[in-house]
Design a protein around this motif. Sequence first.
Motif, PDB file in Angstrom:
ATOM      1  N   GLU A   4     -20.063   7.412   5.843  1.00 43.78           N
ATOM      2  CA  GLU A   4     -19.080   6.339   5.806  1.00 43.78           C
ATOM      3  C   GLU A   4     -19.787   5.011   6.005  1.00 43.78           C
ATOM      4  OE1 GLU A   4     -16.841   5.801   9.880  1.00 43.78           O
ATOM      5  OE2 GLU A   4     -16.721   7.887   9.294  1.00 43.78           O
ATOM      6  N   PRO A   5     -19.088   3.890   5.771  1.00 46.16           N
ATOM      7  CA  PRO A   5     -19.747   2.583   5.935  1.00 46.16           C
ATOM      8  C   PRO A   5     -20.318   2.405   7.340  1.00 46.16           C
ATOM      9  CG  PRO A   5     -17.673   2.325   4.798  1.00 46.16           C
ATOM     10  CD  PRO A   5     -17.728   3.757   5.260  1.00 46.16           C
ATOM     11  N   ALA A   6     -21.203   1.443   7.457  1.00 51.09           N
ATOM     12  CA  ALA A   6     -21.863   1.192   8.739  1.00 51.09           C
ATOM     13  C   ALA A   6     -20.854   0.989   9.851  1.00 51.09           C
ATOM     14  CB  ALA A   6     -22.754  -0.037   8.613  1.00 51.09           C
ATOM     15  N   PHE A   7     -21.232   1.434  11.023  1.00 55.40           N
ATOM     16  CA  PHE A   7     -20.370   1.303  12.185  1.00 55.40           C
ATOM     17  C   PHE A   7     -20.564  -0.058  12.821  1.00 55.40           C
ATOM     18  CE2 PHE A   7     -21.944   5.769  12.151  1.00 55.40           C
ATOM     19  CZ  PHE A   7     -20.805   6.322  11.606  1.00 55.40           C
ATOM     20  N   GLU A   8     -19.530  -0.533  13.465  1.00 49.52           N
ATOM     21  CA  GLU A   8     -19.634  -1.785  14.199  1.00 49.52           C
ATOM     22  C   GLU A   8     -20.615  -1.620  15.365  1.00 49.52           C
ATOM     23  OE1 GLU A   8     -16.282   0.674  15.791  1.00 49.52           O
ATOM     24  OE2 GLU A   8     -16.892   0.056  13.791  1.00 49.52           O
ATOM     25  N   GLN A   9     -21.183  -2.718  15.796  1.00 46.34           N
ATOM     26  CA  GLN A   9     -22.153  -2.698  16.890  1.00 46.34           C
ATOM     27  C   GLN A   9     -21.558  -2.038  18.123  1.00 46.34           C
ATOM     28  OE1 GLN A   9     -25.301  -3.853  16.623  1.00 46.34           O
ATOM     29  NE2 GLN A   9     -25.805  -3.318  18.698  1.00 46.34           N
ATOM     30  N   PHE A  23     -20.031  11.503  14.961  1.00 50.57           N
ATOM     31  CA  PHE A  23     -20.857  12.692  14.764  1.00 50.57           C
ATOM     32  C   PHE A  23     -20.657  13.370  13.411  1.00 50.57           C
ATOM     33  CE2 PHE A  23     -20.962  12.421  19.439  1.00 50.57           C
ATOM     34  CZ  PHE A  23     -22.334  12.300  19.582  1.00 50.57           C
ATOM     35  N   PRO A  24     -19.408  13.607  12.964  1.00 50.29           N
ATOM     36  CA  PRO A  24     -19.259  14.242  11.647  1.00 50.29           C
ATOM     37  C   PRO A  24     -19.810  13.395  10.499  1.00 50.29           C
ATOM     38  CG  PRO A  24     -17.191  14.341  12.872  1.00 50.29           C
ATOM     39  CD  PRO A  24     -18.122  13.456  13.643  1.00 50.29           C
ATOM     40  N   ALA A  54     -29.024   2.684   0.961  1.00 50.46           N
ATOM     41  CA  ALA A  54     -29.332   3.838   0.112  1.00 50.46           C
ATOM     42  C   ALA A  54     -30.373   4.669   0.853  1.00 50.46           C
ATOM     43  CB  ALA A  54     -29.881   3.379  -1.230  1.00 50.46           C
ATOM     44  N   ARG A  55     -30.222   5.969   0.785  1.00 55.58           N
ATOM     45  CA  ARG A  55     -31.206   6.855   1.420  1.00 55.58           C
ATOM     46  C   ARG A  55     -32.008   7.521   0.330  1.00 55.58           C
ATOM     47  NH1 ARG A  55     -30.740  10.815   6.448  1.00 55.58           N
ATOM     48  NH2 ARG A  55     -32.951  10.861   6.873  1.00 55.58           N
ATOM     49  N   LEU A  56     -33.303   7.387   0.415  1.00 56.54           N
ATOM     50  CA  LEU A  56     -34.201   7.986  -0.552  1.00 56.54           C
ATOM     51  C   LEU A  56     -34.870   9.191   0.092  1.00 56.54           C
ATOM     52  CD1 LEU A  56     -35.905   4.708  -1.765  1.00 56.54           C
ATOM     53  CD2 LEU A  56     -33.869   5.807  -2.680  1.00 56.54           C
ATOM     54  N   ILE A  57     -34.857  10.299  -0.604  1.00 64.04           N
ATOM     55  CA  ILE A  57     -35.437  11.533  -0.099  1.00 64.04           C
ATOM     56  C   ILE A  57     -36.455  12.024  -1.111  1.00 64.04           C
ATOM     57  CG2 ILE A  57     -34.970  13.900   0.625  1.00 64.04           C
ATOM     58  CD1 ILE A  57     -32.064  12.956   1.187  1.00 64.04           C
ATOM     59  N   GLY A  58     -37.637  12.343  -0.636  1.00 57.21           N
ATOM     60  CA  GLY A  58     -38.691  12.823  -1.519  1.00 57.21           C
ATOM     61  C   GLY A  58     -39.025  14.273  -1.272  1.00 57.21           C
ATOM     62  N   GLY A  59     -39.916  14.776  -2.091  1.00 55.67           N
ATOM     63  CA  GLY A  59     -40.416  16.126  -1.903  1.00 55.67           C
ATOM     64  C   GLY A  59     -41.463  16.156  -0.802  1.00 55.67           C
TER      65      GLY A  59
END
Length: 84
Positions: A4-9, A23-24, A54-59
């Motif tokens: 989900e979008p970023a959480f507030e501080q 947590f979920p 964006a999360r980038l995941i590599g091998g």
Amino acid sequence: MCAEPAFEQDADITDPDRALRLFPAVWPMTAVPVLGFPAVTVPVHIDEGLPFSARLIGGRFEEDLVLDAAQAIEDRAGVPPLWA
């Protein structure tokens, strides 16, 4: 880096109910480091002061590729450093 979008501080420490709802949203992301894949999260947009990323995941053993891709995205996204 979550579902989900970023959480507030301080969302995780100011309201116990809100903390339980965090947590979920983040648990799917825990599999990546457990499996040993290199990953990086890059901010690509700011909306109402909160980052969207964006999360980038590599091998396996492709840390250099993941970091190079992250740098290319960061250079083009134009998101200012949030700590500046």
